[in-house]
Design an enzyme around this catalytic site. Structure first.
Site, PDB file in Angstrom:
ATOM      1  N   SER A  25     -21.667 -31.114  -7.496  1.00 35.51           N
ATOM      2  CA  SER A  25     -23.000 -31.715  -8.168  1.00 35.51           C
ATOM      3  C   SER A  25     -24.143 -31.076  -7.602  1.00 35.51           C
ATOM      4  CB  SER A  25     -22.955 -33.360  -7.870  1.00 35.51           C
ATOM      5  OG  SER A  25     -24.105 -34.049  -8.437  1.00 35.51           O
ATOM      6  N   TYR A  52     -22.999 -40.700  -3.079  1.00 36.32           N
ATOM      7  CA  TYR A  52     -22.297 -39.773  -4.091  1.00 36.32           C
ATOM      8  C   TYR A  52     -22.708 -38.450  -3.786  1.00 36.32           C
ATOM      9  CZ  TYR A  52     -21.651 -37.030  -8.328  1.00 36.32           C
ATOM     10  OH  TYR A  52     -21.391 -36.189  -9.442  1.00 36.32           O
TER      11      TYR A  52
END
Length: 334
Positions: A127, A152
Site C-alpha cells: 500500500s 494498517y
C-alpha cells in the site's frame, strides 16, 4: 496456468480475476466474505465471476492454516496473487486485531503454502500508506519507509519484510505492489469517493478532512489491473548489481521486487469533489474537519521502475474514471 487470487470478492480481486478469466486463465478465488462492509456487494461481485466456467470459488479465511494448505494440495497453483487483507486506515484504530489476523497471520500462511508448494510467482498487495511520515514527493520505492502512521501501514510494511525473508530463504519470487488510492465501479463503500457519492445523492453532508487540503494519487481500477496482468509472467530475478553497502529497498540479491502502482498525478481533494459534483449534477454539502489520526496529507507515486519493467502507463483521467463509477453506482443502486 492455474492462478490463486485471494480476496477475489474484493474490489481489486474481482476486477483482476475477471480480466484473467477473459484472457483464458483458470482462476481459483478465495474470500472469507466478512462483514467489514456490505457482504451483498461481495456476493454480487462473485456472481460476475461465476459467469465464467474457468472460475472456482472457495470460501476460506487466510488465517485458517489447515484449510489453506488443503487448498494448495488440491490445486497445482502456478501463480498466487494475494489481495486479501483487512483494509482501511481508520478501522485499524478501532480493531487492530483484525489486521494482525488477516494481514500478518494470513500472509505468513500464504508464504508457508508457497514454500511447500512452489509457485512461479507470488504477487501481493502492499500500500502507498507504507510511506507514512515521508514528505519527499513523489514517493519512490528507493525511499526508506520506516515511519508508518497507522497499524494498517505497519502490517503492509511487515508483509514486504516477510516476503523478502521467504525470497531469501526459499527462493520464492515475490513482487509487492504499493497501490495508490484505487477507485472505480464495484469499489469499496468505505472509500471516500464511494461514500461521497452516496451522501451527495442522499442530500447528506460529506466530511472533508484537513479542511480539503489533501492530495491523492487516484488510480482507476482498469489501469491497476493492466499493470498487474503485465507483471504476472515477469517474476523478479535476483539483482546482481544490488549493493549491500548501499541497499536499494525495492530490490534484492534475492528474487524480490517492490513497485509503486499509481497514476503519477495527484489531485486536490476539492478538485476531485468538484468533478464528482459535476457528474452527479448536484452540489455537495461540505463539513470541513481537521486531519484524522493515521491519515497523510498527500500521496504521489513515482512509477518509473514499473514503466521501465512492463511499460505501465495509466491512461484514465479522473473525469473519465469517476464517470464510469457514477454510471455503475446509479445502475447498481437503481
Amino acid at each position: 496456468m492455474t492462478i490463486l487470487v485471494t480476496g477475489a470478492a474484493g474490489f481489486i480481486g474481482m476486477h483482476f480475476s475477471k480480466r484473467l478469466l477473459e484472457e483464458g486463465y483458470e482462476v481459483v478465488g478465495i474470500d472469507n466474505l466478512n462483514d467489514y462492509y456490505d457482504p451483498k456487494l461481495k456476493e454480487d461481485r462473485l456472481l460476475e465471476l461465476k459467469k465464467y466456467s474457468r472460475f472456482t470459488f472457495v470460501q476460506l479465511d487466510l488465517a485458517d492454516r489447515e484449510g489453506l494448505f488443503a487448498l494448495f494440495n488440491n490445486y497445482a497453483f502456478t501463480h498466487v496473487v494475494n489481495l486479501a487483507a483487512q483494509a482501511g486506515v481508520r478501522y485499524s484504530l478501532q480493531n487492530p486485531y483484525a489486521y494482525v489476523d488477516s494481514n500478518l497471520v494470513g500472509f505468513v500462511n500464504i508464504l508457508e503454502a508457497c514454500r511447500h508448494n512452489p509457485v512461479k510467482h507470488l504477487i501481493y498487495a502492499s500500500s502507498s500508506s507504507v510511506y507514512g511520515a515521508n514528505a519527499k514527493m513523489p514517493f519512490s520505492t528507493s525511499d526508506n519507509v520506516d515511519h508508518p502512521v497507522s497499524l494498517y501501514a505497519a502490517t503492509k510494511k511487515a508483509n514486504e519484510l516477510m516476503a523478502h525473508t521467504y525470497s531469501h530463504l526459499y527462493g520464492i519470487p515475490t513482487t509487492g505492489l504499493r497501490f495508490f488510492t484505487v477507485y472505480g465501479p464495484w469499489g469499496r463503500p468505505d472509500m471516500a469517493y464511494f461514500s461521497f457519492t452516496k451522501s451527495i445523492l442522499e442530500g447528506k453532508p460529506i466530511k472533508v478532512f484537513n479542511y480539503g487540503n489533501m492530495k491523492r494519487d487516484f488510480t482507476y481500477i482498469d489501469d491497476i489491473v493492466e499493470g498487474m496482468v503485465r507483471l504476472l509472467d515477469r517474476p523478479p530475478l535476483p539483482n546482481k548489481q544490488w549493493d549491500r553497502f548501499h541497499p536499494d529497498p525495492s530490490s534484492s540479491y534475492a528474487p524480490y521486487k517492490i513497485y509503486n502502482i499509481g497514476h503519477n498525478q495527484p489531485v486536490k481533494l476539492l478538485d476531485f469533489i468538484q468533478t464528482l459534483e459535476s457528474l452527479l449534477g448536484m452540489e455537495a454539502k461540505k463539513e470541513f474537519l481537521p486531519m484524522q489520526l493515521g491519515d497523510v496529507e498527500a500521496t504521489y507515486a513515482d512509477i518509473d521502475d514499473l514503466h521501465q519493467a512492463v511499460g505501465f502507463q495509466p491512461s484514465t483521467s479522473i473525469r473519465d474514471g469517476l464517470k464510469k463509477f457514477v454510471d455503475w453506482y446509479k445502475a447498481y443502486y437503481q
